[in-house]
Design a protein around this motif. Structure first.
Motif, PDB file in Angstrom:
ATOM      1  N   GLY A   1      40.271  41.024  53.631  1.00  0.00           N
ATOM      2  CA  GLY A   1      38.876  40.631  53.798  1.00  0.00           C
ATOM      3  C   GLY A   1      38.426  39.701  52.692  1.00  0.00           C
ATOM      4  O   GLY A   1      37.743  38.696  52.947  1.00  0.00           O
ATOM      5  N   TYR A   2      38.833  39.998  51.469  1.00  0.00           N
ATOM      6  CA  TYR A   2      38.513  39.129  50.334  1.00  0.00           C
ATOM      7  C   TYR A   2      39.179  37.765  50.505  1.00  0.00           C
ATOM      8  O   TYR A   2      38.563  36.720  50.305  1.00  0.00           O
ATOM      9  CB  TYR A   2      38.990  39.764  49.027  1.00  0.00           C
ATOM     10  N   ALA A   3      40.476  37.781  50.856  1.00  0.00           N
ATOM     11  CA  ALA A   3      41.235  36.532  50.974  1.00  0.00           C
ATOM     12  C   ALA A   3      40.628  35.616  52.038  1.00  0.00           C
ATOM     13  O   ALA A   3      40.472  34.409  51.818  1.00  0.00           O
ATOM     14  CB  ALA A   3      42.694  36.842  51.303  1.00  0.00           C
TER      15      ALA A   3
ATOM     16  N   GLY B   1      37.449  41.812  41.356  1.00  0.00           N
ATOM     17  CA  GLY B   1      37.562  43.235  41.066  1.00  0.00           C
ATOM     18  C   GLY B   1      38.728  43.986  41.658  1.00  0.00           C
ATOM     19  O   GLY B   1      38.854  45.194  41.445  1.00  0.00           O
ATOM     20  N   LEU B   2      39.598  43.302  42.412  1.00  0.00           N
ATOM     21  CA  LEU B   2      40.739  44.004  43.008  1.00  0.00           C
ATOM     22  C   LEU B   2      42.006  43.785  42.191  1.00  0.00           C
ATOM     23  O   LEU B   2      42.199  42.725  41.601  1.00  0.00           O
ATOM     24  CB  LEU B   2      40.977  43.525  44.445  1.00  0.00           C
ATOM     25  N   THR B   3      42.867  44.803  42.178  1.00  0.00           N
ATOM     26  CA  THR B   3      44.148  44.709  41.496  1.00  0.00           C
ATOM     27  C   THR B   3      45.237  44.480  42.531  1.00  0.00           C
ATOM     28  O   THR B   3      45.339  45.231  43.505  1.00  0.00           O
ATOM     29  CB  THR B   3      44.451  45.998  40.714  1.00  0.00           C
ATOM     30  N   LEU B   4      46.036  43.447  42.340  1.00  0.00           N
ATOM     31  CA  LEU B   4      47.098  43.110  43.290  1.00  0.00           C
ATOM     32  C   LEU B   4      48.459  43.453  42.705  1.00  0.00           C
ATOM     33  O   LEU B   4      48.721  43.179  41.540  1.00  0.00           O
ATOM     34  CB  LEU B   4      47.050  41.619  43.637  1.00  0.00           C
TER      35      LEU B   4
ATOM     36  N   ALA C   1      28.557  37.476  45.409  1.00  0.00           N
ATOM     37  CA  ALA C   1      28.630  36.149  46.028  1.00  0.00           C
ATOM     38  C   ALA C   1      29.622  36.159  47.188  1.00  0.00           C
ATOM     39  O   ALA C   1      29.372  35.581  48.252  1.00  0.00           O
ATOM     40  CB  ALA C   1      29.044  35.111  44.997  1.00  0.00           C
ATOM     41  N   LEU C   2      30.733  36.859  46.978  1.00  0.00           N
ATOM     42  CA  LEU C   2      31.753  36.954  48.011  1.00  0.00           C
ATOM     43  C   LEU C   2      31.241  37.751  49.209  1.00  0.00           C
ATOM     44  O   LEU C   2      31.485  37.384  50.362  1.00  0.00           O
ATOM     45  CB  LEU C   2      32.999  37.625  47.426  1.00  0.00           C
ATOM     46  N   LYS C   3      30.492  38.799  48.933  1.00  0.00           N
ATOM     47  CA  LYS C   3      29.963  39.617  50.019  1.00  0.00           C
ATOM     48  C   LYS C   3      28.963  38.837  50.871  1.00  0.00           C
ATOM     49  O   LYS C   3      28.922  38.982  52.099  1.00  0.00           O
ATOM     50  CB  LYS C   3      29.309  40.882  49.466  1.00  0.00           C
TER      51      LYS C   3
ATOM     52  N   LYS D   1      41.231  34.573  42.523  1.00  0.00           N
ATOM     53  CA  LYS D   1      39.847  34.829  42.938  1.00  0.00           C
ATOM     54  C   LYS D   1      39.662  36.285  43.369  1.00  0.00           C
ATOM     55  O   LYS D   1      38.649  36.916  43.067  1.00  0.00           O
ATOM     56  CB  LYS D   1      39.461  33.894  44.077  1.00  0.00           C
ATOM     57  N   VAL D   2      40.634  36.814  44.083  1.00  0.00           N
ATOM     58  CA  VAL D   2      40.570  38.203  44.540  1.00  0.00           C
ATOM     59  C   VAL D   2      40.527  39.149  43.344  1.00  0.00           C
ATOM     60  O   VAL D   2      39.741  40.099  43.309  1.00  0.00           O
ATOM     61  CB  VAL D   2      41.778  38.537  45.443  1.00  0.00           C
TER      62      VAL D   2
END
Length: 240
Positions: free
Chosen positions: A78-80, A105-108, A42-44, A100-101
């Motif tokens: 890019g996600y943000a 699937g991303l680890t912050l 959805a994000l893409k 949301k990021v």
């Protein structure tokens, strides 16, 4: 899991319960992965719409579009930006953006893993803040007001120099003397701001300049290397 005797029936019950337990874990993990994949897709799709708007309106203004992903995986900025686009015109708390990021699937890690402010100050997106933690994407057809494309490598023309002085409150970065006001170290003179080198070994560009009063500029000459705050971080020559 049932505690059965070592009978054929008991062993069968044990195996069934054992494998049911594994299947439940697998199902839970599969569901989590499916959720991440759904959010990612959805994000893409949103990013593709954002990229089209950038191509049609913002690329010509020098606004930079962060990548959505690279060979190592997703890109945080890019996600943000895409998340802000998905919530266009609404303020989002930085914690909600981070959540949301991560859900996608991303680890912050780190104290400021997203650095959303760089999307506006460095890349030119018109993003405004409310307080310290809320961000809103204002436009995908206009760049941030006052944004100068490729300013880091550009020569300091009158427009760039005026913008820089405004950023520094029309003050000398070293002593704080205000342009047009009394010079701090010689009160018989009026402060005139000059273009000082951050690193005297390089040309004056937007990324290698700080506003200095005539006194500080003359005092330091080509002896010191500064950061953007006017702190000395190295010396070109020993002593003053």
């Amino acid at each position: 899991m049932k505690n059965t005797k070592n009978t054929e029936k008991g062993t069968t019950e044990y195996k069934i319960d054992f494998f049911l337990g594994i299947n439940k874990k697998l199902t839970r993990k599969t569901q989590e992965n499916l959720k991440k994949k759904t959010l990612y897709m959805a994000l893409k799709q949103k990013y593709l719409a954002l990229a089209l708007a950038h191509k049609n309106h913002l690329a010509v203004l020098g606004v930079k579009l962060p990548k959505f992903e690279n060979s190592k995986g997703g890109c945080k900025l890019g996600y943000a930006l895409t998340i802000l686009f998905a919530n266009f015109g609404e303020f989002m708390h930085i914690d909600a953006i981070k959540k949301k990021v991560e859900e996608a699937g991303l680890t912050l890690t780190g104290t400021d893993p997203l650095q959303v402010r760089h999307l506006s100050t460095q890349k030119g997106w018109w993003i405004v803040k409310e307080g310290k933690y809320k961000h809103k994407l204002v436009s995908v057809t206009e760049c941030l007001p006052g944004f100068i494309a490729e300013k880091r490598a550009s020569k300091l023309n009158d427009e760039n120099w005026a913008k820089m002085k405004k950023e520094y409150g029309y003050s000398c970065v070293n002593c704080g003397s205000k342009e047009g006001g009394m010079l701090r170290w010689d009160q018989t003179k009026t402060t005139v701001l000059q273009q000082g080198h951050m690193d005297p070994r390089k040309d004056i560009t937007y990324d290698n300049c700080i506003p200095q009063c005539q006194f500080c500029n003359q005092q330091y000459k080509s002896k010191a290397v500064f950061n953007k705050r006017g702190f000395v971080i190295d010396f070109c020559k020993s002593g003053f």
